[in-house]
Scaffold this active site. Structure first.
Site, PDB file in Angstrom:
ATOM      1  N   ASN A  14       6.015  29.175 -36.138  1.00 25.90           N
ATOM      2  CA  ASN A  14       6.081  28.551 -37.469  1.00 25.90           C
ATOM      3  C   ASN A  14       7.326  29.116 -38.151  1.00 25.90           C
ATOM      4  O   ASN A  14       7.316  30.246 -38.635  1.00 25.90           O
ATOM      5  CB  ASN A  14       4.820  28.908 -38.241  1.00 25.90           C
ATOM      6  N   ASN A  65       7.940  22.829 -48.188  1.00 27.38           N
ATOM      7  CA  ASN A  65       7.885  22.179 -46.884  1.00 27.38           C
ATOM      8  C   ASN A  65       9.235  21.560 -46.540  1.00 27.38           C
ATOM      9  O   ASN A  65      10.119  21.439 -47.386  1.00 27.38           O
ATOM     10  CB  ASN A  65       6.801  21.094 -46.887  1.00 27.38           C
ATOM     11  N   CYS A  74       1.351  29.848 -46.940  1.00 26.41           N
ATOM     12  CA  CYS A  74       1.531  29.736 -45.493  1.00 26.41           C
ATOM     13  C   CYS A  74       1.208  31.091 -44.884  1.00 26.41           C
ATOM     14  O   CYS A  74       1.853  32.092 -45.205  1.00 26.41           O
ATOM     15  CB  CYS A  74       2.959  29.320 -45.152  1.00 26.41           C
ATOM     16  N   ASN A  76       1.538  32.222 -41.745  1.00 22.92           N
ATOM     17  CA  ASN A  76       2.619  32.759 -40.925  1.00 22.92           C
ATOM     18  C   ASN A  76       3.816  33.131 -41.791  1.00 22.92           C
ATOM     19  O   ASN A  76       4.525  34.098 -41.512  1.00 22.92           O
ATOM     20  CB  ASN A  76       3.025  31.734 -39.865  1.00 22.92           C
ATOM     21  N   ASN A 165      -4.894  26.412 -49.677  1.00 20.32           N
ATOM     22  CA  ASN A 165      -4.393  25.059 -49.458  1.00 20.32           C
ATOM     23  C   ASN A 165      -5.450  24.299 -48.657  1.00 20.32           C
ATOM     24  O   ASN A 165      -6.283  24.895 -47.985  1.00 20.32           O
ATOM     25  CB  ASN A 165      -3.020  25.072 -48.759  1.00 20.32           C
ATOM     26  N   ASN A 198      -3.867  19.396 -44.697  1.00 19.94           N
ATOM     27  CA  ASN A 198      -3.466  19.886 -43.387  1.00 19.94           C
ATOM     28  C   ASN A 198      -4.615  19.604 -42.422  1.00 19.94           C
ATOM     29  O   ASN A 198      -5.785  19.773 -42.778  1.00 19.94           O
ATOM     30  CB  ASN A 198      -3.196  21.389 -43.437  1.00 19.94           C
ATOM     31  N   ARG A 217       0.628  19.189 -43.702  1.00 21.65           N
ATOM     32  CA  ARG A 217       0.995  18.364 -44.853  1.00 21.65           C
ATOM     33  C   ARG A 217       2.462  18.611 -45.221  1.00 21.65           C
ATOM     34  O   ARG A 217       2.874  19.728 -45.479  1.00 21.65           O
ATOM     35  CB  ARG A 217       0.075  18.754 -46.022  1.00 21.65           C
ATOM     36  N   CYS A 225      -0.110  27.399 -37.605  1.00 26.92           N
ATOM     37  CA  CYS A 225      -0.459  27.393 -39.031  1.00 26.92           C
ATOM     38  C   CYS A 225      -1.483  28.496 -39.253  1.00 26.92           C
ATOM     39  O   CYS A 225      -2.605  28.426 -38.732  1.00 26.92           O
ATOM     40  CB  CYS A 225      -1.015  26.037 -39.442  1.00 26.92           C
ATOM     41  N   GLY A 226      -1.099  29.524 -40.012  1.00 26.39           N
ATOM     42  CA  GLY A 226      -1.967  30.679 -40.221  1.00 26.39           C
ATOM     43  C   GLY A 226      -3.163  30.386 -41.102  1.00 26.39           C
ATOM     44  O   GLY A 226      -4.294  30.773 -40.782  1.00 26.39           O
ATOM     45  N   THR A 227      -2.929  29.699 -42.231  1.00 29.01           N
ATOM     46  CA  THR A 227      -4.071  29.339 -43.076  1.00 29.01           C
ATOM     47  C   THR A 227      -4.987  28.382 -42.322  1.00 29.01           C
ATOM     48  O   THR A 227      -6.211  28.424 -42.471  1.00 29.01           O
ATOM     49  CB  THR A 227      -3.616  28.689 -44.398  1.00 29.01           C
TER      50      THR A 227
END
Length: 281
Positions: A14, A65, A74, A76, A165, A198, A217, A225-227
């Protein structure tokens, strides 16, 4: 044209362009962010993250983004912010507090050779499951766990989670064979998600071992994607598919996600600096 100094970093694939704005308050237009993020005509990245001073935490992470839209958080990205501020001497603390659009998060730095950060653990806070707070336009305020979602000719089931998010988690038989790039954007912009969403497409690989592909998104499919990984673990646990200490493989690498007794989610993974330079904008 002005010259802008930057550092490109990645957390399990990422990748973002990081701009140190602690000395000068640097602001860019959405068009400039798009240009920087363009993989053919710019530096190439999933977006741009500004590192700013914070009145509430030690530093602030201001994230955008690749399409120029702002984003709350985010996972990451925050690991890379933590590595940057320590490795570049902006802080000597191994537990700095970083302000994000999802609140102030505390990180724990694991220092390796050369006094450089190797791994970062982030207390991601508690998952949000109330539909209106994710947000999801839903028939009531009950949690959305394995609920039906019809997209084209696909009859899917989704779990909705916010980790600062919004995330839509969908378990499928084979994530690699699933048409992520066809279905992902349709779900991202579905009318039940007023702020878009996302989307994670997840396959069970073993006990407490999951594999995730992500449609982000505002960025499209990304390597990680960490989250999203945090949301995947929460969804896996709530649906009885996994426990509370899980290894999640993504196309760019692996994260460890733990649901602690406090109710908070702990994410642990690497962060790496790729190169630094200047670009005319």
């Amino acid at each position: 044209m002005a010259s802008l100094k930057f550092t490109k970093m990645e957390g399990i694939g990422n990748d973002y362009v990081y701009i140190d704005s602690t000395r000068n308050d640097i602001r860019l237009t959405p068009e400039q962010i798009q240009k920087i993020s363009d993989r053919n005509f710019g530096i190439g990245s999933d977006g741009v993250i500004f590192i700013r001073n914070s009145k509430q935490g030690d530093f602030m992470m201001d994230m955008y983004n690749s399409d120029g839209s702002s984003s709350e958080m985010c996972g990451n990205g925050i690991r890379c912010v933590a590595k940057y501020i320590y490795d570049h001497g902006l802080t000597s603390s191994k537990n700095p507090k970083i302000e994000t659009g999802a609140g102030i998060l505390e990180v724990d730095l694991k220092i390796g050779s050369g006094n450089k950060v190797d791994l970062v653990s982030v207390d991601m806070g508690k998952p949000v499951l109330v539909p209106s707070q994710i947000p999801v336009v839903w028939k009531n305020e009950e949690t959305i766990i394995d609920q039906p979602l019809e997209i084209g000719d696909k009859n899917l089931k989704f779990t909705a989670v916010s980790m600062g998010n919004p995330h839509c988690v969908i378990f499928v038989d084979d994530s690699d064979e699933f048409p992520v790039r066809g279905i992902g954007p349709l779900i991202e912009r579905h009318s039940i998600f007023p702020k878009r969403v996302n989307v994670e497409f997840v396959t069970i690989r073993g006990k407490d071992h999951l594999y995730q592909r992500t449609w982000e998104r505002g960025a499209g499919e990304t390597l990680a994607c960490g989250t999203g990984a945090c949301a995947v673990m929460v969804a896996g646990n709530l649906t009885g598919r996994s426990g509370k200490d899980v290894q999640i493989d993504l196309r760019g690498g692996t994260l460890r996600i733990q649901w602690q007794e406090s109710g908070n989610i702990l994410m642990t993974g690497p962060a790496r600096e790729i190169f630094s330079g200047e670009i005319e904008i």
